[in-house]
Design a protein around this motif. Sequence first.
Motif, mmCIF file in Angstrom:
data_model
loop_
_atom_site.group_PDB
_atom_site.id
_atom_site.type_symbol
_atom_site.label_atom_id
_atom_site.label_comp_id
_atom_site.label_asym_id
_atom_site.label_seq_id
_atom_site.Cartn_x
_atom_site.Cartn_y
_atom_site.Cartn_z
ATOM 1 N N ALA A 6 -17.740 5.825 40.168
ATOM 2 C CA ALA A 6 -18.399 6.820 41.030
ATOM 3 C C ALA A 6 -17.744 8.190 40.853
ATOM 4 O O ALA A 6 -18.422 9.219 40.794
ATOM 5 C CB ALA A 6 -18.338 6.372 42.487
ATOM 6 N N LEU A 7 -16.418 8.210 40.749
ATOM 7 C CA LEU A 7 -15.706 9.484 40.542
ATOM 8 C C LEU A 7 -16.028 10.056 39.161
ATOM 9 O O LEU A 7 -16.077 11.279 38.981
ATOM 10 C CB LEU A 7 -14.191 9.276 40.694
ATOM 11 N N THR A 8 -16.274 9.177 38.203
ATOM 12 C CA THR A 8 -16.643 9.622 36.852
ATOM 13 C C THR A 8 -18.048 10.232 36.857
ATOM 14 O O THR A 8 -18.271 11.316 36.286
ATOM 15 C CB THR A 8 -16.562 8.431 35.863
ATOM 16 N N ARG A 9 -18.973 9.551 37.529
ATOM 17 C CA ARG A 9 -20.337 10.094 37.629
ATOM 18 C C ARG A 9 -20.334 11.468 38.302
ATOM 19 O O ARG A 9 -21.156 12.320 37.999
ATOM 20 C CB ARG A 9 -21.237 9.145 38.439
ATOM 21 N N ALA A 10 -19.378 11.693 39.220
ATOM 22 C CA ALA A 10 -19.298 12.973 39.933
ATOM 23 C C ALA A 10 -18.545 14.032 39.133
ATOM 24 O O ALA A 10 -18.369 15.164 39.604
ATOM 25 C CB ALA A 10 -18.633 12.754 41.291
ATOM 26 N N GLY A 11 -18.072 13.660 37.925
ATOM 27 C CA GLY A 11 -17.370 14.639 37.087
ATOM 28 C C GLY A 11 -15.945 14.907 37.528
ATOM 29 O O GLY A 11 -15.330 15.894 37.119
ATOM 30 N N ILE A 12 -15.392 14.022 38.362
ATOM 31 C CA ILE A 12 -13.998 14.174 38.814
ATOM 32 C C ILE A 12 -13.056 13.494 37.827
ATOM 33 O O ILE A 12 -11.990 14.005 37.511
ATOM 34 C CB ILE A 12 -13.845 13.589 40.245
ATOM 35 N N LEU A 13 -13.477 12.338 37.339
ATOM 36 C CA LEU A 13 -12.727 11.637 36.294
ATOM 37 C C LEU A 13 -13.557 11.641 35.013
ATOM 38 O O LEU A 13 -14.774 11.846 35.049
ATOM 39 C CB LEU A 13 -12.437 10.183 36.700
ATOM 40 N N SER A 14 -12.901 11.407 33.875
ATOM 41 C CA SER A 14 -13.619 11.105 32.645
ATOM 42 C C SER A 14 -13.129 9.737 32.192
ATOM 43 O O SER A 14 -12.010 9.331 32.510
ATOM 44 C CB SER A 14 -13.364 12.171 31.584
ATOM 45 N N SER A 15 -14.002 9.028 31.535
ATOM 46 C CA SER A 15 -13.623 7.675 31.135
ATOM 47 C C SER A 15 -13.879 7.484 29.644
ATOM 48 O O SER A 15 -14.855 7.999 29.095
ATOM 49 C CB SER A 15 -14.390 6.665 31.995
ATOM 50 N N THR A 16 -12.965 6.788 29.006
ATOM 51 C CA THR A 16 -13.127 6.465 27.594
ATOM 52 C C THR A 16 -12.994 4.954 27.454
ATOM 53 O O THR A 16 -12.279 4.320 28.227
ATOM 54 C CB THR A 16 -12.035 7.152 26.736
ATOM 55 N N SER A 17 -13.700 4.391 26.475
ATOM 56 C CA SER A 17 -13.631 2.940 26.302
ATOM 57 C C SER A 17 -12.735 2.613 25.104
ATOM 58 O O SER A 17 -12.196 3.500 24.453
ATOM 59 C CB SER A 17 -15.027 2.359 26.130
ATOM 60 N N GLY A 18 -12.576 1.327 24.854
ATOM 61 C CA GLY A 18 -11.726 0.912 23.740
ATOM 62 C C GLY A 18 -10.359 0.478 24.223
ATOM 63 O O GLY A 18 -10.032 0.620 25.400
ATOM 64 N N PRO A 19 -9.515 -0.045 23.299
ATOM 65 C CA PRO A 19 -8.206 -0.590 23.682
ATOM 66 C C PRO A 19 -7.279 0.455 24.314
ATOM 67 O O PRO A 19 -6.441 0.120 25.146
ATOM 68 C CB PRO A 19 -7.631 -1.117 22.367
ATOM 69 N N LYS A 20 -7.410 1.704 23.915
ATOM 70 C CA LYS A 20 -6.566 2.771 24.507
ATOM 71 C C LYS A 20 -7.325 3.534 25.596
ATOM 72 O O LYS A 20 -6.922 4.616 26.010
ATOM 73 C CB LYS A 20 -6.128 3.748 23.399
ATOM 74 N N GLY A 21 -8.504 2.984 25.984
ATOM 75 C CA GLY A 21 -9.373 3.701 26.915
ATOM 76 C C GLY A 21 -8.910 3.618 28.353
ATOM 77 O O GLY A 21 -7.958 2.915 28.682
ATOM 78 N N GLY A 22 -9.623 4.347 29.202
ATOM 79 C CA GLY A 22 -9.295 4.343 30.626
ATOM 80 C C GLY A 22 -9.806 5.599 31.292
ATOM 81 O O GLY A 22 -10.693 6.278 30.775
ATOM 82 N N PHE A 23 -9.228 5.898 32.438
ATOM 83 C CA PHE A 23 -9.660 7.051 33.236
ATOM 84 C C PHE A 23 -8.595 8.131 33.221
ATOM 85 O O PHE A 23 -7.405 7.855 33.219
ATOM 86 C CB PHE A 23 -9.903 6.612 34.684
ATOM 87 N N GLN A 24 -9.071 9.373 33.215
ATOM 88 C CA GLN A 24 -8.167 10.492 33.472
ATOM 89 C C GLN A 24 -8.918 11.556 34.259
ATOM 90 O O GLN A 24 -10.142 11.468 34.413
ATOM 91 C CB GLN A 24 -7.557 11.044 32.196
ATOM 92 N N LEU A 25 -8.189 12.527 34.778
ATOM 93 C CA LEU A 25 -8.855 13.591 35.533
ATOM 94 C C LEU A 25 -9.737 14.397 34.586
ATOM 95 O O LEU A 25 -9.326 14.727 33.474
ATOM 96 C CB LEU A 25 -7.828 14.512 36.203
ATOM 97 N N ALA A 26 -10.937 14.730 35.042
ATOM 98 C CA ALA A 26 -11.870 15.464 34.194
ATOM 99 C C ALA A 26 -11.751 16.972 34.385
ATOM 100 O O ALA A 26 -12.303 17.748 33.606
ATOM 101 C CB ALA A 26 -13.298 15.021 34.489
ATOM 102 N N ARG A 27 -11.062 17.386 35.425
ATOM 103 C CA ARG A 27 -10.887 18.828 35.641
ATOM 104 C C ARG A 27 -9.583 19.064 36.393
ATOM 105 O O ARG A 27 -8.984 18.131 36.926
ATOM 106 C CB ARG A 27 -12.090 19.428 36.386
ATOM 107 N N PRO A 28 -9.143 20.335 36.434
ATOM 108 C CA PRO A 28 -7.854 20.636 37.066
ATOM 109 C C PRO A 28 -7.850 20.228 38.541
ATOM 110 O O PRO A 28 -8.886 20.289 39.211
ATOM 111 C CB PRO A 28 -7.738 22.164 36.928
ATOM 112 N N THR A 29 -6.688 19.821 39.025
ATOM 113 C CA THR A 29 -6.579 19.329 40.408
ATOM 114 C C THR A 29 -6.945 20.394 41.450
ATOM 115 O O THR A 29 -7.313 20.042 42.560
ATOM 116 C CB THR A 29 -5.146 18.840 40.700
ATOM 117 N N ASP A 30 -6.845 21.674 41.101
ATOM 118 C CA ASP A 30 -7.228 22.698 42.081
ATOM 119 C C ASP A 30 -8.747 22.886 42.123
ATOM 120 O O ASP A 30 -9.248 23.714 42.882
ATOM 121 C CB ASP A 30 -6.506 24.033 41.835
ATOM 122 N N ARG A 31 -9.459 22.101 41.309
ATOM 123 C CA ARG A 31 -10.924 22.123 41.370
ATOM 124 C C ARG A 31 -11.485 20.768 41.807
ATOM 125 O O ARG A 31 -12.659 20.491 41.642
ATOM 126 C CB ARG A 31 -11.507 22.558 40.022
#
Lengths: 158, 158
Positions: free
Chosen positions: B45-70
């Motif tokens: 849900a956070l990814t759909r909202a553009g807060i996180l970005s997600s990558t797949s694969g063995p090294k995949g996962g979630f990270q912040l999609a934009r700076p924390t002040d945004r």
Amino acid sequence: MNEGVEWGMHTCVNLSWMPGEALPAKKLAAFYELPTAYLNKQLQALTRAGILSSTSGPKGGFQLARPTDRITLLDIVVAIDGPDEAFRCTEILKAGPGADPREDYRTTCLISQAMRQAELVYRRELAARTIADIVADVERQFPRSPESTRAWFANLKS
Amino acid sequence: MNEGVEWGMHTCVNLSWMPGEALPAKKLAAFYELPTAYLNKQLQALTRAGILSSTSGPKGGFQLARPTDRITLLDIVVAIDGPDEAFRCTEILKAGPGADPREDYRTTCLISQAMRQAELVYRRELAARTIADIVADVERQFPRSPESTRAWFANLKS
């Protein structure tokens, strides 16, 4: 939020125009075509909270238990929807690494604090508005409301 | 409010200390002993909202999609809990005597207006606090948090 909050607020406004008169749940429900049993449940909750008083018997019903300037919107929300805040801190920090099992993270967690602060401004706003304020606003914009409400209840077959 | 809001906020704070590193839901869940599948739902849900970005694969996962002040607290509440306000005006005035069927009572009803005003101050408060603010507060009070969080994830067996 329980839809009974909306019903309860509108009913309190109506009751403010019927001083000294006890109205049964059935009549109060008929005003907005609401289900009597479910509205009655909300009216009981308002009675337990000391916002309405209720009398039984053939002439019984509900009336306001205190002046409208002593009934805030927050009083009605809490009476019907309960005292819980929207955000409930479950202290997930307690399960995190390095947590102190004796700590009350509901108090110390900075996310919990920020969410509680927002809830506080919300409640403060609701606590600053009374049914008297709403009634005054309604009477200013719709001056015939008190008279037409009284006429509607008077014409209603019991 | 969905408990995923609490999980999402804490997870964003943790991710702020892991820049450039994608973390799978399993690891993020392990940090607070949360159920992986259910946390994953919130992270999506956070990814759909553009807060996180997600990558797949063995090294995949979630990270912040934009700076924390945004990323505001309101962004996270809306992403996970949906955009609806707590008080939902069902326009009971429409069923009342003398109602105008063409009127939008969600706009003109004075009770609806008062409830919306309170909701507005609540949302304004949440919109004024960012994850960057929370992170700064945490680092001020618990200066070892960034380092110990990074160490915890580094030591976690994948």
